[in-house]
Design an enzyme around this catalytic site. Structure first.
Site, short mmCIF file in Angstrom:
data_model
loop_
_atom_site.label_atom_id
_atom_site.label_comp_id
_atom_site.label_asym_id
_atom_site.label_seq_id
_atom_site.Cartn_x
_atom_site.Cartn_y
_atom_site.Cartn_z
N LYS A 1 0.83 -1.21 0.00
CA LYS A 1 0.00 0.00 0.00
C LYS A 1 0.86 1.25 0.00
O LYS A 1 0.45 2.28 -0.54
CB LYS A 1 -0.95 0.00 1.19
CG LYS A 1 -1.94 -1.14 1.11
CD LYS A 1 -3.35 -0.74 1.39
CE LYS A 1 -4.27 -1.76 0.77
NZ LYS A 1 -5.50 -2.00 1.46
N LYS B 1 -4.19 -9.53 -7.13
CA LYS B 1 -5.46 -9.81 -6.45
C LYS B 1 -6.59 -8.94 -7.01
O LYS B 1 -6.37 -7.78 -7.34
CB LYS B 1 -5.22 -9.46 -4.97
CG LYS B 1 -6.26 -9.90 -4.02
CD LYS B 1 -5.96 -9.37 -2.62
CE LYS B 1 -6.32 -7.90 -2.45
NZ LYS B 1 -6.47 -7.44 -1.09
N LYS C 1 -11.02 -4.18 -4.42
CA LYS C 1 -12.05 -3.16 -4.55
C LYS C 1 -11.34 -1.81 -4.57
O LYS C 1 -10.64 -1.46 -3.65
CB LYS C 1 -13.06 -3.23 -3.41
CG LYS C 1 -12.52 -3.52 -2.03
CD LYS C 1 -13.63 -3.47 -1.00
CE LYS C 1 -13.22 -4.16 0.27
NZ LYS C 1 -11.95 -3.77 0.87
P1 TYM Z 1 -10.36 -6.13 3.00
O1 TYM Z 1 -11.43 -5.13 3.18
O2 TYM Z 1 -9.22 -5.78 2.12
O3 TYM Z 1 -10.97 -7.49 2.51
C1 TYM Z 1 -12.07 -8.08 3.17
C2 TYM Z 1 -11.99 -9.59 3.16
O4 TYM Z 1 -12.04 -10.08 1.82
C3 TYM Z 1 -10.91 -10.87 1.54
N1 TYM Z 1 -10.52 -10.59 0.14
C4 TYM Z 1 -10.31 -11.52 -0.77
N2 TYM Z 1 -10.39 -12.85 -0.73
C5 TYM Z 1 -10.12 -13.54 -1.86
N3 TYM Z 1 -9.77 -12.94 -3.02
C6 TYM Z 1 -9.66 -11.61 -3.11
N4 TYM Z 1 -9.33 -11.04 -4.26
C7 TYM Z 1 -9.95 -10.83 -1.96
N5 TYM Z 1 -9.96 -9.50 -1.70
C8 TYM Z 1 -10.32 -9.37 -0.41
C9 TYM Z 1 -9.86 -10.40 2.52
O5 TYM Z 1 -8.89 -11.39 2.76
C10 TYM Z 1 -10.69 -10.12 3.73
O6 TYM Z 1 -10.96 -11.30 4.45
N6 TYM Z 1 -7.94 -5.48 7.27
C11 TYM Z 1 -9.08 -6.11 6.67
C12 TYM Z 1 -10.38 -5.71 7.29
C13 TYM Z 1 -10.41 -5.92 8.76
C14 TYM Z 1 -10.54 -7.17 9.43
C15 TYM Z 1 -10.51 -6.86 10.81
C16 TYM Z 1 -10.66 -8.49 8.99
C17 TYM Z 1 -10.32 -4.94 9.69
N7 TYM Z 1 -10.37 -5.50 10.92
C18 TYM Z 1 -10.62 -7.86 11.80
C19 TYM Z 1 -10.77 -9.49 9.97
C20 TYM Z 1 -10.74 -9.17 11.34
C21 TYM Z 1 -9.12 -5.74 5.20
O7 TYM Z 1 -8.61 -4.72 4.80
O8 TYM Z 1 -9.82 -6.58 4.42
#
Ligand code: TYM
Length: 338
Positions: free
Chosen positions: A115, A197, A200
Site C-alpha cells: 500500500k 489480487k 475493490k
Molecule cells: P479487506 O477489506 O481488504 O478485505 C475483506 C476480506 O475479503 C478478503 N478478500 C479476498 N479474498 C479472496 N480474493 C480476493 N481477491 C480478496 N480481496 C479481499 C480479505 O482477505 C478479507 O478477508 N484489514 C481487513 C479488514 C479488517 C478485518 C478486521 C478483517 C479490519 N479489521 C478484523 C478481519 C478481522 C481488510 O482490509 O480486508
C-alpha cells in the site's frame, strides 16, 4: 446453548465496492457458519481512512455494504452486524495495542509495503499501525476463528503474537484466535491481470467483478478474461504457476458451483477457452443475481439499515466493553467514576 458456541469475527473495509473476491474469500464463508458459531461482522470504516476517501462516498458505501452483507445471507437475527466506528472500544483498544506492537513487526507487513507503493504521496501513520487496530477489532470479541482471505493471514498472525505478548505480561486476557482460510476462493485474482489480487478500488476496472454488476457486464468481463495461448484437448487444467489465468477461472467456477478441479477438467476436455469462459461467467451471474436483487431492496430502506446498525452496535458494545475494561485495569489505568 448460545454461550457454548465458538465465536467467529471478521470485517471488510468500505473503501470500494465489494467484489467477487470479497464474496468468495470472505462473506460466503461467513454466511455458511451462522448456526454453528456466535458471529460478529462489521464494516471496518476506521480502516478505510488509511487511504483518502470521499466522505459522502464512504458513508454511502458503508451502508451499502451492510445491505450487501444481509443480501449475501448474513441474517441480522443470527449474526451481530455493526459499523466499527459505532463501537468506540475499537479505537481505544487500538491505541493500547499500538503500544504492544513492535515497529519491526509492523514494518514487515506485506500489505503495508504494497500500500505504501500504491499511495506514495500518503504513507500516513494509520497505514503503518493499521494491524494494531485490526488486532483490537479481533481481540475485543475473544473469537476462536477469524475467517479471512489469504491476504489477511499475516495480520491475523500478528494479532496472535500481540495477544501472546499481552497475556505473558499481564496474565490470560485475550483468547488466541485462529485464521480461517477458505479452501477455494481464498485469493481471487484480477481477470485481466491474474497475477494480482482482485481488489475493490474506485475505478471501473474490467478485471474485477463487483457484487452489483449487471449480468451483461459480468459476461462481458469474463469473455475478455486473460487465459493463455495453449490449445488442445486439455487446455482447461489446474496449474496455478504455469497457467494463472485459467487457474483463477477454475477457482471461481469451483467456488460458485461446488465442483472439484478434476470435475471441471473433465467437463471441459476437448473444449476451448471460449466455452469455458462463458460457463464461468454464467455461474457467477447466477451466484450474484439473488444477492444483487436483495441488496437493491435493502438499499432503498435506509431506516431499516440504520435500525440494524443500532441493534448491532449495542450487542457488539456489550462484549467489547467487557474486554476493554479488563485491559484498562491490567495496564494500570484508573477506573472512571461516573
Ligand atoms: P479487506 O477489506 O481488504 O478485505 C475483506 C476480506 O475479503 C478478503 N478478500 C479476498 N479474498 C479472496 N480474493 C480476493 N481477491 C480478496 N480481496 C479481499 C480479505 O482477505 C478479507 O478477508 N484489514 C481487513 C479488514 C479488517 C478485518 C478486521 C478483517 C479490519 N479489521 C478484523 C478481519 C478481522 C481488510 O482490509 O480486508
Amino acid at each position: 446453548m448460545d454461550e457454548k458456541k465458538k465465536v467467529m469475527l471478521s470485517g471488510i473495509k468500505p473503501s470500494g465496492d465489494l467484489t467477487l473476491g470479497s464474496y468468495l474469500g470472505a462473506i460466503k464463508n461467513w454466511a455458511e457458519r451462522a448456526e454453528q458459531f456466535d458471529c460478529y461482522y462489521f464494516m471496518a470504516d476506521l480502516h478505510a481512512l488509511t487511504t483518502r476517501q470521499n466522505p459522502a462516498d464512504l458513508r454511502r458505501r458503508t451502508l451499502e455494504q451492510l445491505a450487501q452483507y444481509v443480501a449475501c445471507g448474513l441474517d441480522p437475527e443470527k449474526n451481530t452486524l455493526f459499523i466499527q466506528s459505532h463501537v468506540h472500544a475499537h479505537a481505544e483498544l487500538g491505541w493500547i495495542l499500538n503500544c504492544y506492537t513492535m515497529f519491526g513487526e509492523l514494518s514487515r507487513m506485506t500489505q503495508f509495503k504494497d500500500k505504501s507503493k500504491k499511495n506514495a504521496d500518503n504513507i500516513n501513520g494509520g497505514l503503518f499501525t493499521y494491524p494494531s487496530l485490526m488486532a483490537a477489532d479481533i481481540l475485543l470479541y475473544q473469537p476462536d476463528y477469524v475467517p479471512v482471505g489469504d491476504d489477511q493471514k499475516q495480520h491475523v498472525e500478528l494479532t496472535r503474537d500481540v495477544a501472546h505478548r499481552f497475556n505473558n505480561l499481564y496474565g490470560e486476557t485475550f483468547k488466541i484466535p485462529e485464521p480461517y482460510i477458505p479452501k477455494v476462493g481464498a485469493r481471487v485474482m484480477d481477470l485481466l491481470d491474474p497475477t494480482s489480487k482482485m481488489s475493490k478500488s474506485d475505478d471501473i476496472g474490467n478485471g474485477r467483478i463487483v457484487l452489483m454488476d449487471k449480468p451483461e457486464d459480468i459476461m462481458r468481463k469474463f469473455k475478455r478474461a486473460v487465459t493463455d495461448s495453449e490449445t488442445g484437448e486439455h487446455c482447461v487444467r489446474y496449474a496455478p504457476d504455469e497457467k494463472p489465468g485459467v487457474a483463477n477461472l477454475m477457482q471461481i467456477y469451483a467456488a460458485c458451483t461446488g465442483k472439484t478441479y478434476d470435475e471441471i477438467e473433465a467437463e471441459f476436455t476437448g473444449q476451448g477457452y471460449g466455452a469455458f469462459k462463458i460457463a464461468v461467467g454464467e455461474s457467477v451471474v447466477e451466484t450474484l443475481r439473488p444477492i444483487r436483487e436483495e441488496a437493491q431492496r435493502y438499499m432503498k430502506d435506509k431506516g431499516y439499515l440504520e435500525a440494524l446498525c443500532r441493534t448491532g452496535a449495542e450487542k457488539a458494545e456489550y462484549i467489547a466493553n467487557k474486554t476493554l475494561r479488563k485491559v484498562y485495569k491490567k495496564v494500570g489505568l484508573v477506573a472512571a467514576v461516573r
